[in-house]
Scaffold this motif. Structure first.
Motif, PDB file in Angstrom:
ATOM      1  N   THR A  29       0.844  -1.192   0.000  1.00 46.44           N
ATOM      2  CA  THR A  29       0.000   0.000   0.000  1.00 46.44           C
ATOM      3  C   THR A  29       0.884   1.248   0.000  1.00 46.44           C
ATOM      4  N   ALA A  30       0.323   2.327  -0.519  1.00 41.29           N
ATOM      5  CA  ALA A  30       1.031   3.614  -0.552  1.00 41.29           C
ATOM      6  C   ALA A  30       0.054   4.715  -0.135  1.00 41.29           C
ATOM      7  N   PRO A  31      -0.277   4.769   1.159  1.00 46.09           N
ATOM      8  CA  PRO A  31      -1.221   5.785   1.630  1.00 46.09           C
ATOM      9  C   PRO A  31      -0.684   7.197   1.406  1.00 46.09           C
ATOM     10  N   ALA A  32      -1.551   8.096   1.034  1.00 46.80           N
ATOM     11  CA  ALA A  32      -1.150   9.489   0.815  1.00 46.80           C
ATOM     12  C   ALA A  32      -0.535  10.056   2.090  1.00 46.80           C
ATOM     13  N   GLY A  33       0.606  10.685   1.937  1.00 46.39           N
ATOM     14  CA  GLY A  33       1.261  11.325   3.068  1.00 46.39           C
ATOM     15  C   GLY A  33       2.060  10.400   3.965  1.00 46.39           C
ATOM     16  N   LEU A  34       2.063   9.106   3.682  1.00 47.08           N
ATOM     17  CA  LEU A  34       2.803   8.142   4.487  1.00 47.08           C
ATOM     18  C   LEU A  34       3.775   7.364   3.603  1.00 47.08           C
ATOM     19  N   TYR A  35       4.752   6.741   4.242  1.00 47.83           N
ATOM     20  CA  TYR A  35       5.666   5.877   3.499  1.00 47.83           C
ATOM     21  C   TYR A  35       4.902   4.697   2.896  1.00 47.83           C
ATOM     22  N   PRO A  36       5.270   4.256   1.689  1.00 54.79           N
ATOM     23  CA  PRO A  36       4.708   3.003   1.185  1.00 54.79           C
ATOM     24  C   PRO A  36       5.065   1.889   2.173  1.00 54.79           C
ATOM     25  N   ARG A  37       4.187   0.918   2.276  1.00 54.46           N
ATOM     26  CA  ARG A  37       4.434  -0.160   3.225  1.00 54.46           C
ATOM     27  C   ARG A  37       3.959  -1.488   2.676  1.00 54.46           C
ATOM     28  N   LEU A  38       4.593  -2.528   3.153  1.00 55.73           N
ATOM     29  CA  LEU A  38       4.244  -3.886   2.771  1.00 55.73           C
ATOM     30  C   LEU A  38       3.720  -4.589   4.013  1.00 55.73           C
ATOM     31  N   ARG A  39       2.459  -4.975   3.996  1.00 55.74           N
ATOM     32  CA  ARG A  39       1.860  -5.727   5.103  1.00 55.74           C
ATOM     33  C   ARG A  39       2.170  -7.196   4.850  1.00 55.74           C
ATOM     34  N   VAL A  40       2.817  -7.841   5.799  1.00 54.05           N
ATOM     35  CA  VAL A  40       3.214  -9.246   5.676  1.00 54.05           C
ATOM     36  C   VAL A  40       2.492 -10.024   6.758  1.00 54.05           C
ATOM     37  N   VAL A  41       1.796 -11.095   6.349  1.00 59.28           N
ATOM     38  CA  VAL A  41       0.991 -11.890   7.277  1.00 59.28           C
ATOM     39  C   VAL A  41       1.386 -13.356   7.159  1.00 59.28           C
ATOM     40  N   ASN A  42       1.548 -14.002   8.302  1.00 59.62           N
ATOM     41  CA  ASN A  42       1.771 -15.435   8.339  1.00 59.62           C
ATOM     42  C   ASN A  42       0.395 -16.095   8.183  1.00 59.62           C
ATOM     43  N   PRO A  43       0.121 -16.780   7.069  1.00 61.57           N
ATOM     44  CA  PRO A  43      -1.215 -17.337   6.840  1.00 61.57           C
ATOM     45  C   PRO A  43      -1.587 -18.453   7.813  1.00 61.57           C
ATOM     46  N   MET A  44      -0.599 -19.073   8.442  1.00 68.33           N
ATOM     47  CA  MET A  44      -0.883 -20.122   9.415  1.00 68.33           C
ATOM     48  C   MET A  44      -1.301 -19.544  10.772  1.00 68.33           C
ATOM     49  N   GLU A  45      -0.979 -18.268  10.995  1.00 69.43           N
ATOM     50  CA  GLU A  45      -1.322 -17.570  12.233  1.00 69.43           C
ATOM     51  C   GLU A  45      -1.484 -16.087  11.893  1.00 69.43           C
ATOM     52  N   PRO A  46      -2.671 -15.701  11.372  1.00 68.11           N
ATOM     53  CA  PRO A  46      -2.879 -14.335  10.884  1.00 68.11           C
ATOM     54  C   PRO A  46      -2.608 -13.224  11.894  1.00 68.11           C
ATOM     55  N   MET A  48       0.008 -12.985  13.461  1.00 66.68           N
ATOM     56  CA  MET A  48       1.435 -12.715  13.281  1.00 66.68           C
ATOM     57  C   MET A  48       1.596 -11.931  11.983  1.00 66.68           C
ATOM     58  N   ALA A  49       1.660 -10.616  12.097  1.00 71.61           N
ATOM     59  CA  ALA A  49       1.739  -9.736  10.933  1.00 71.61           C
ATOM     60  C   ALA A  49       2.640  -8.555  11.257  1.00 71.61           C
ATOM     61  N   GLU A  50       3.184  -7.965  10.222  1.00 69.46           N
ATOM     62  CA  GLU A  50       4.080  -6.822  10.401  1.00 69.46           C
ATOM     63  C   GLU A  50       4.043  -5.952   9.166  1.00 69.46           C
ATOM     64  N   ASP A  51       4.200  -4.652   9.365  1.00 66.54           N
ATOM     65  CA  ASP A  51       4.360  -3.714   8.255  1.00 66.54           C
ATOM     66  C   ASP A  51       5.850  -3.486   8.042  1.00 66.54           C
ATOM     67  N   VAL A  52       6.267  -3.529   6.778  1.00 71.71           N
ATOM     68  CA  VAL A  52       7.665  -3.325   6.415  1.00 71.71           C
ATOM     69  C   VAL A  52       7.750  -2.091   5.525  1.00 71.71           C
ATOM     70  N   LEU A  53       8.757  -1.266   5.775  1.00 75.15           N
ATOM     71  CA  LEU A  53       8.998  -0.061   4.996  1.00 75.15           C
ATOM     72  C   LEU A  53      10.339  -0.180   4.287  1.00 75.15           C
ATOM     73  N   ALA A  54      10.514   0.590   3.229  1.00 76.22           N
ATOM     74  CA  ALA A  54      11.817   0.720   2.564  1.00 76.22           C
ATOM     75  C   ALA A  54      12.157   2.194   2.559  1.00 76.22           C
ATOM     76  N   SER A  55      13.367   2.506   3.000  1.00 70.20           N
ATOM     77  CA  SER A  55      13.777   3.908   3.075  1.00 70.20           C
ATOM     78  C   SER A  55      15.272   4.015   2.854  1.00 70.20           C
ATOM     79  N   ASN A  56      15.673   5.148   2.293  1.00 65.77           N
ATOM     80  CA  ASN A  56      17.100   5.373   2.130  1.00 65.77           C
ATOM     81  C   ASN A  56      17.641   6.072   3.373  1.00 65.77           C
ATOM     82  N   ALA A  57      18.840   5.679   3.756  1.00 66.74           N
ATOM     83  CA  ALA A  57      19.500   6.249   4.933  1.00 66.74           C
ATOM     84  C   ALA A  57      20.218   7.543   4.536  1.00 66.74           C
TER      85      ALA A  57
END
Length: 94
Positions: A29-46, A48-57
């Motif tokens: 997802t790429a919400p307006a005004g926020l960093y794009p993010r990847l929601r990752v979900v463990n399908p065996m235990e929903p 267990m999920a995390e949002d991951v971002l990519a950013s330059n240092a």
């Protein structure tokens, strides 16, 4: 730090493909005004999920980050980043 949204999306798409190959559910997802993010979900235990971002240092290098500012790994090493995310979302059955 100003993030190039297009480049961030490219890095997250590569990570998404790697995680899907290991049976994780992903949603980019790429919400307006926020960093794009990847929601990752463990399908065996929903729960267990995390949002991951990519950013330059500050040095211009791109990294993957957990939503709580935990650095996962360098964006050029998608395999290692995916393995680290999998270890965070892994469920141990007892």
């Amino acid at each position: 730090m100003q993030v190039d949204r297009s480049e961030a999306m490219d890095h997250l798409e590569r990570l998404a493909a790697q995680l899907e190959a290991h049976s994780f559910q992903v949603r980019l997802t790429a919400p307006a005004g926020l960093y794009p993010r990847l929601r990752v979900v463990n399908p065996m235990e929903p729960s267990m999920a995390e949002d991951v971002l990519a950013s330059n240092a500050n040095d211009g290098e791109w990294w993957y980050w957990l939503s709580w500012a935990g650095r996962i790994g360098h964006a050029s090493d998608v395999v290692t980043a995916a393995e680290r995310i999998a270890s965070v979302l892994h469920v141990i059955r007892r």
